[in-house]
Design a protein around this motif. Sequence first.
Motif, PDB file in Angstrom:
ATOM      1  N   GLY A  81       0.790  -1.216   0.000  1.00  0.00           N
ATOM      2  CA  GLY A  81       0.000   0.000   0.000  1.00  0.00           C
ATOM      3  C   GLY A  81       0.819   1.261   0.000  1.00  0.00           C
ATOM      4  N   LEU A  82       0.101   2.379  -0.017  1.00  0.00           N
ATOM      5  CA  LEU A  82       0.713   3.690  -0.121  1.00  0.00           C
ATOM      6  C   LEU A  82       1.588   4.081   1.068  1.00  0.00           C
TER       7      LEU A  82
ATOM      8  N   ASN B  65       5.165   6.113   0.752  1.00  0.00           N
ATOM      9  CA  ASN B  65       5.442   7.430   1.332  1.00  0.00           C
ATOM     10  C   ASN B  65       6.636   7.386   2.287  1.00  0.00           C
TER      11      ASN B  65
ATOM     12  N   TRP C  18     -10.652  12.390   1.292  1.00  0.00           N
ATOM     13  CA  TRP C  18      -9.385  12.511   0.572  1.00  0.00           C
ATOM     14  C   TRP C  18      -8.320  13.153   1.459  1.00  0.00           C
ATOM     15  N   ASP C  19      -7.183  12.465   1.581  1.00  0.00           N
ATOM     16  CA  ASP C  19      -6.039  12.983   2.316  1.00  0.00           C
ATOM     17  C   ASP C  19      -5.127  13.693   1.324  1.00  0.00           C
TER      18      ASP C  19
ATOM     19  N   ASP D 286      -1.129  12.475   1.864  1.00  0.00           N
ATOM     20  CA  ASP D 286      -0.816  11.115   1.423  1.00  0.00           C
ATOM     21  C   ASP D 286      -1.395  10.806   0.050  1.00  0.00           C
ATOM     22  N   GLN D 287      -2.259  11.689  -0.455  1.00  0.00           N
ATOM     23  CA  GLN D 287      -2.851  11.515  -1.783  1.00  0.00           C
ATOM     24  C   GLN D 287      -3.589  10.173  -1.894  1.00  0.00           C
ATOM     25  N   THR D 288      -4.442   9.922  -0.927  1.00  0.00           N
ATOM     26  CA  THR D 288      -5.153   8.646  -0.925  1.00  0.00           C
ATOM     27  C   THR D 288      -6.525   8.811  -0.281  1.00  0.00           C
ATOM     28  N   VAL D 289      -7.386   7.820  -0.519  1.00  0.00           N
ATOM     29  CA  VAL D 289      -8.724   7.797   0.063  1.00  0.00           C
ATOM     30  C   VAL D 289      -8.662   7.163   1.450  1.00  0.00           C
TER      31      VAL D 289
ATOM     32  N   SER E 215      -6.702  13.406   9.066  1.00  0.00           N
ATOM     33  CA  SER E 215      -6.225  12.058   8.773  1.00  0.00           C
ATOM     34  C   SER E 215      -5.478  11.494   9.964  1.00  0.00           C
TER      35      SER E 215
ATOM     36  N   GLN F  64     -14.977   5.095  -7.951  1.00  0.00           N
ATOM     37  CA  GLN F  64     -14.661   4.063  -6.980  1.00  0.00           C
ATOM     38  C   GLN F  64     -15.184   2.708  -7.453  1.00  0.00           C
TER      39      GLN F  64
END
Length: 262
Positions: free
Chosen positions: A142-143, A147, A217-218, A221-224, A236, A250
């Motif tokens: 995952g992201l 990061n 939306w964060d 972190d550019q993520t849901v 977040s 989605q």
Amino acid sequence: MLRLHRLRHHAVGRHVLAPCSALTRNACAHGTFTARQLSTSSARLAQVKFAHWIDKETGKLDTAKLETKWKTRWAEAKPPVRKPLTAAEIDRLFYVLVMFPYPSGVLHMGHVRVYTISDVLTRFHRMRGKHVVSPMGWDAFGLPAENAAIERSIAPAQWTQQNIATMKDQLSRILTDFDWDRELATCDPAYYKWTQHIFLQLFKNDMVYRKDAVVNWDPIDQTVLANEQVDKDGRSWRSGAVVEQRKLKQWFARITRYAQDL
């Protein structure tokens, strides 16, 4: 040999359990110990019993030496996992599955709490004759890993594998009893190829679809984010950024088709 006897506590009139030597067994049986005598006797017995484990220089319990003994003993006593099961063993199967940790770097006390509970269940059922399966894995895809790797200027795979090695060593040091021959990591292609396969089967059978929907939306972190990942102040839980509401495409699963059947 130490034995447990039921003693009557004279001060509060309660029954308590305490170790008694052969010299004090008769007194224990008749409940004639006072609380102070009981405490003194137990302390002396503990000194004798644990003398071998006391560090001569510091006078303190050598926990590393004690843990090494039991770690070795438990490893020798643990039955092999990978073997053909008999019909009797299949009837005694017991599956202990605990949440896989995200390999963020090191364990914290939340990890220790969760894995101590699962470890107690594993050992309890094994001692009762169950054939216990207790796997361990890493929720490592995952992201967040990407990061963290960007912040440290290293490859995500390198960062993740380093953390897995560190946390696996920590789990071993707190004496958790997992089936490490069943270990997996969700970032391993040998694992996630099957999650991709399952998704493709759902897609081919019209069980998943895409549509626009409002999401958390964060922006850092550019993520849901799931609702549970947004704190009471609308930030977040990971980055601390103020969460935005955005409409994005989605994926959804058609689970309501089976609501009546379920």
